[in-house]
Write a protein that holds these residues in place. Structure first.
Motif, PDB file in Angstrom:
ATOM      1  N   LEU A 152       9.258 -74.703  -0.816  1.00  8.97           N
ATOM      2  CA  LEU A 152       9.771 -74.077   0.426  1.00  8.97           C
ATOM      3  C   LEU A 152      11.285 -74.106   0.505  1.00  8.97           C
ATOM      4  O   LEU A 152      11.910 -73.197   1.046  1.00  8.97           O
TER       5      LEU A 152
ATOM      6  N   GLU B  33      13.133 -70.858  -0.554  1.00 11.23           N
ATOM      7  CA  GLU B  33      12.716 -69.541  -0.048  1.00 11.23           C
ATOM      8  C   GLU B  33      13.898 -68.567   0.114  1.00 11.23           C
ATOM      9  O   GLU B  33      13.871 -67.441  -0.400  1.00 11.23           O
ATOM     10  N   LYS B  34      14.944 -69.014   0.833  1.00  4.17           N
ATOM     11  CA  LYS B  34      16.070 -68.092   1.110  1.00  4.17           C
ATOM     12  C   LYS B  34      16.738 -67.628  -0.177  1.00  4.17           C
ATOM     13  O   LYS B  34      17.069 -66.459  -0.361  1.00  4.17           O
TER      14      LYS B  34
ATOM     15  N   HIS C 113      15.456 -67.586  -3.164  1.00  2.35           N
ATOM     16  CA  HIS C 113      14.538 -66.752  -3.953  1.00  2.35           C
ATOM     17  C   HIS C 113      14.608 -65.305  -3.450  1.00  2.35           C
ATOM     18  O   HIS C 113      14.687 -64.354  -4.239  1.00  2.35           O
TER      19      HIS C 113
ATOM     20  N   LEU D 271       8.009 -61.325  -5.178  1.00  2.00           N
ATOM     21  CA  LEU D 271       7.571 -61.600  -3.797  1.00  2.00           C
ATOM     22  C   LEU D 271       7.107 -60.300  -3.162  1.00  2.00           C
ATOM     23  O   LEU D 271       7.872 -59.345  -3.085  1.00  2.00           O
TER      24      LEU D 271
ATOM     25  N   TYR E  27       6.090 -67.116   2.530  1.00  3.59           N
ATOM     26  CA  TYR E  27       6.455 -67.854   1.316  1.00  3.59           C
ATOM     27  C   TYR E  27       5.442 -68.963   1.011  1.00  3.59           C
ATOM     28  O   TYR E  27       5.139 -69.232  -0.146  1.00  3.59           O
ATOM     29  N   GLU E  28       4.908 -69.587   2.069  1.00  6.97           N
ATOM     30  CA  GLU E  28       3.895 -70.633   1.868  1.00  6.97           C
ATOM     31  C   GLU E  28       2.701 -70.064   1.090  1.00  6.97           C
ATOM     32  O   GLU E  28       2.149 -70.724   0.212  1.00  6.97           O
TER      33      GLU E  28
END
Ligand SMILES: CC(C)(COP(=O)(O)OP(=O)(O)OC[C@H]1O[C@@H](n2cnc3c(N)ncnc32)[C@H](O)[C@@H]1OP(=O)(O)O)[C@@H](O)C(=O)NCCC(=O)NCCS
Length: 167
Positions: free
Chosen positions: A8, A11-12, A14, A33, A39-40
């Protein structure tokens, strides 16, 4: 520079990497993605894929991260070869974000990935690239790749195949 497992926390970064991508579908595809998928959920699905599923062999994914916690590259490491991987994709797929290319990062990332295949006990590592991917071929040669026969896919795309022998 270090390798980090997807979590987690990334996330940003990625998402930022994916936005910067300008080259068709994000490589390696395990990092793609889908819009609207939390994202989870991506991470849960990734864990299932990593365990191996049908034709998909067990595999591991890592971000290459710099000292400012910026994702510089991504790598997917397959723990064994099936028929498709033996001909087309090999053990390792990697990418470097467009703004960080031509700085030696992919050469370093492949060397780090080879330390992981060492730990997995893989003595002969297969790394491949499309015939027109001069940069990728240079990265493989920089890491000791010895070229084997090419493979031509049904639609005519030629895959160059290299083996890297490890101690
Ligand atoms: C291919 C890729 C991983 C190379 O990453 P990189 O960080 O730029 O590679 P490096 O900086 O380590 O370069 C290694 C060598 O390749 C050369 N090189 C890199 N990109 C090149 C290009 N587009 N054209 C010609 N040479 C290139 C470098 O000059 C360097 O040469 P040297 O070792 O003789 O100095 C990157 O361009 C990329 O992510 N491309 C899209 C995804 C992809 O194709 N992945 C590989 C297949 S899965």
């Amino acid at each position: 520079m270090r390798l980090e497992r997807p979590s987690l926390k990334w996330e940003k970064e990625h998402i930022a990497y994916m936005r910067e991508w300008d080259d068709g579908r994000l490589k390696p595809s395990s990092f793609f993605l889908n819009e609207g998928v939390p994202y989870e959920v991506y991470l849960e699905e990734l864990a299932v894929k990593e365990a191996g599923q049908g034709e998909r062999v067990p595999n591991s994914n890592y971000f290459l991260v710099d000292d400012d916690d910026r994702i510089i590259g991504m790598v997917n490491i397959r723990h064994s070869l099936n028929d498709y991987l033996r001909q087309v994709d090999g053990h390792i797929g990697a990418s470097i974000r467009p703004s960080e290319r031509r700085k030696g990062h992919a050469t370093y990332l492949l060397s780090e990935a080879l330390n992981i295949t060492d730990r997995l006990g893989i003595r002969f590592v297969l790394v491949t690239c499309n015939e027109d991917n001069i940069g990728s071929a240079a990265v493989i040669l920089n890491n000791g790749g010895v070229e084997d026969e090419s493979f031509t896919e049904p639609h005519g795309n030629v895959i160059r195949r290299f083996w890297i022998e490890r101690g």
